[in-house]
Design a protein around this motif. Sequence first.
Motif, mmCIF file in Angstrom:
data_model
loop_
_atom_site.group_PDB
_atom_site.id
_atom_site.type_symbol
_atom_site.label_atom_id
_atom_site.label_comp_id
_atom_site.label_asym_id
_atom_site.label_seq_id
_atom_site.Cartn_x
_atom_site.Cartn_y
_atom_site.Cartn_z
ATOM 1 N N THR A 139 37.013 -37.301 -18.853
ATOM 2 C CA THR A 139 36.227 -36.209 -18.291
ATOM 3 C C THR A 139 35.805 -35.309 -19.443
ATOM 4 O OG1 THR A 139 37.439 -36.271 -16.202
ATOM 5 C CG2 THR A 139 36.192 -34.268 -16.696
ATOM 6 N N TRP A 148 41.874 -37.278 -19.564
ATOM 7 C CA TRP A 148 41.638 -38.714 -19.484
ATOM 8 C C TRP A 148 42.679 -39.383 -18.607
ATOM 9 C CZ3 TRP A 148 42.217 -35.853 -23.927
ATOM 10 C CH2 TRP A 148 43.509 -35.818 -24.477
ATOM 11 N N ASP A 149 42.297 -40.535 -18.081
ATOM 12 C CA ASP A 149 43.175 -41.329 -17.225
ATOM 13 C C ASP A 149 43.214 -42.737 -17.805
ATOM 14 O OD1 ASP A 149 44.720 -42.250 -15.054
ATOM 15 O OD2 ASP A 149 42.914 -42.853 -13.965
ATOM 16 N N GLU A 162 30.630 -47.166 -19.114
ATOM 17 C CA GLU A 162 29.789 -46.750 -18.003
ATOM 18 C C GLU A 162 29.898 -45.234 -17.844
ATOM 19 O OE1 GLU A 162 30.598 -48.825 -14.426
ATOM 20 O OE2 GLU A 162 30.128 -50.811 -15.245
ATOM 21 N N SER A 190 41.438 -49.978 -18.934
ATOM 22 C CA SER A 190 40.373 -48.974 -18.919
ATOM 23 C C SER A 190 40.930 -47.599 -19.235
ATOM 24 C CB SER A 190 39.674 -48.935 -17.556
ATOM 25 O OG SER A 190 40.534 -48.411 -16.557
ATOM 26 N N THR A 233 36.019 -49.907 -20.522
ATOM 27 C CA THR A 233 36.820 -51.008 -20.002
ATOM 28 C C THR A 233 36.849 -52.156 -20.999
ATOM 29 O OG1 THR A 233 34.903 -51.976 -18.876
ATOM 30 C CG2 THR A 233 36.256 -50.441 -17.615
ATOM 31 N N THR A 242 39.334 -43.516 -18.510
ATOM 32 C CA THR A 242 38.245 -42.678 -18.015
ATOM 33 C C THR A 242 38.405 -41.272 -18.584
ATOM 34 O OG1 THR A 242 38.003 -43.941 -15.973
ATOM 35 C CG2 THR A 242 37.139 -41.700 -15.980
ATOM 36 N N THR A 296 31.820 -37.916 -16.450
ATOM 37 C CA THR A 296 32.868 -38.858 -16.844
ATOM 38 C C THR A 296 32.273 -40.106 -17.485
ATOM 39 O OG1 THR A 296 32.884 -39.961 -14.684
ATOM 40 C CG2 THR A 296 34.396 -38.097 -14.994
ATOM 41 N N VAL A 297 33.039 -40.709 -18.353
ATOM 42 C CA VAL A 297 32.673 -41.988 -18.945
ATOM 43 C C VAL A 297 33.910 -42.872 -18.914
ATOM 44 C CG1 VAL A 297 33.184 -41.190 -21.299
ATOM 45 C CG2 VAL A 297 31.708 -43.163 -20.961
ATOM 46 N N THR A 298 33.708 -44.135 -18.503
ATOM 47 C CA THR A 298 34.820 -45.086 -18.391
ATOM 48 C C THR A 298 34.609 -46.232 -19.364
ATOM 49 O OG1 THR A 298 35.178 -44.546 -16.056
ATOM 50 C CG2 THR A 298 36.067 -46.638 -16.852
ATOM 51 N N ASP A 314 28.922 -41.539 -15.796
ATOM 52 C CA ASP A 314 28.560 -40.829 -14.570
ATOM 53 C C ASP A 314 28.225 -39.406 -15.003
ATOM 54 O OD1 ASP A 314 28.420 -39.361 -12.216
ATOM 55 O OD2 ASP A 314 30.000 -40.517 -11.225
#
Length: 529
Positions: free
Chosen positions: A99, A89-90, A145, A95, A156, A97, A152-154, A147
């Motif tokens: 993986t 994760w980031d 959101e 936010s 926010t 994100t 990935t999912v973000t 992808d």
Amino acid sequence: MTTPAVAALAGLALLTAACGGTTGAPQQQPQGAPVTGGTFTYAIPADPGVLDPAMAVLSVTNNVLSMAYDTLVGTGENGEIVPRLAEKWDVKPESVTFTLRKDATCSDGSPVTASNVADNVNHIADPATKSPVYGVFVPVGMKAEADDAAGTVTLTTPEPFSFILESTRDIFVVCGKGAGDRASIARATSGSGPYQLTEAVPGDHYTFTVRRDYAWGPAGATAKELPQTVVMKVVPNEQTAANLLVAGTLNGAVLTGPDRARVEATPGVTKQVLAVGNGQFLYHQGEDRPGHDPAIRKALTQALNLTELGRIASGGTGRPATGLVLEPRPCSGDTVTGHLPAHDVAAATAALDAAGWKPGPDGIRAKDGKRLTLRFMYATTRGAGVQAAAEYMAGAWHKIGVDVQLNGVIDTKLAESLSAAQDWDVVWLPIGVNLPSQLVGFLSGPSAPEGANYAHLANKQYEELIAKASRLPATEGCPMWLQAESALFENADLVPAVENTALVAAKGATFRVISATLVATSIRLTQGG
């Protein structure tokens, strides 16, 4: 700050999920190697109710759900964040994100996708869902959101949020059929966890069957050595649970009352002790209630010997309360000591006199023709200690001229009274959370029935401090989170009497418990179990 929707709060430790403080090492270890297969039977104190994770606010419900559902991240042995469905994760101030792993599958065989995760978060945040965990597990305003191509999912938030990563430890991910048909999981499960619910008999038991293909648990945990079947047995009476454990009918139970001593003395029982949240009470501060007046709240608190009250409520097994968040806390410090009104019966009596509440012929105080009456509500599932504590409080308040009407109720009635009926003046209410931000909706904002602020609290200092703290990184905001808790105690908004402990007992099995929640991947039956 906006608060969550009305939650089905009850007398069990609220919201405690699979994070927080872990148990210590067992005092005794049953002999024998793990046995593959077999049935592990575990006691739960009440029926979990609706099993949709978006509606799950009780610890007993989350305990059951933890068998069948995964979260993005989990909690390690020392409180650190560890991978689960997310492998990395980031984190940014507004936010995070994730993986996702590529090998996780739902119980129907479908892959767990980024869209699954995003749909769960957005479903909870949708006002139409009326989820009680919105604003608690999912921060207000959070959006997700996905992808799917990138995996990935973000997530926010509209503004920086202190615990944007930590909050995701508590979000169970629904996948497969249940993701598109929430009605189908009211008494069933549709998750990627190591077990799938195969039988639900409300009020009696919930049976789970292992998924042998499960290989994406925390720290690389798999289902290879897990029992074939897990039965969550509804046992409301703790004495009965203790009897069944000693007899070997149960493999595990969490005990908080007087039966702990004899279970601890039973040969072959694995024993662990953990903190399980505070024994505490709140005053209803509606405009027509005695607790609306801070002088009355402080006087009532001063009339109580909180040390003695804590000993009674916990049966002598508790510890001094030092905060509202379960261990390991993201913000360490003692927010309680020195911030509660000190025990002083004379001062309590004088304060009531000064407030215009004068004793009548029967000794009960009255003002403007209205008697000083408190309806005291508590859950009967919390054992003899809470019953005795309620009686002690009623006696102490009667001595200073207060008429106390005790009302012990079952959990569903307590939830109804808190969120809808509002027919109480004082409530004994454990709230077990892992982040200070998870308390906000219960201690500020819209009051019930529009919100989850059941006690109608309006502590301006608390609100100002949490508004500032929530926008800062956790470590930077911690001093303000701690000051905010203390502001509640100084105003006698919430009164913690004791930090409760529980005995986690096992026979014929071993397992771990984190924040009173059974860790599914840790369960092992032993030889003879």
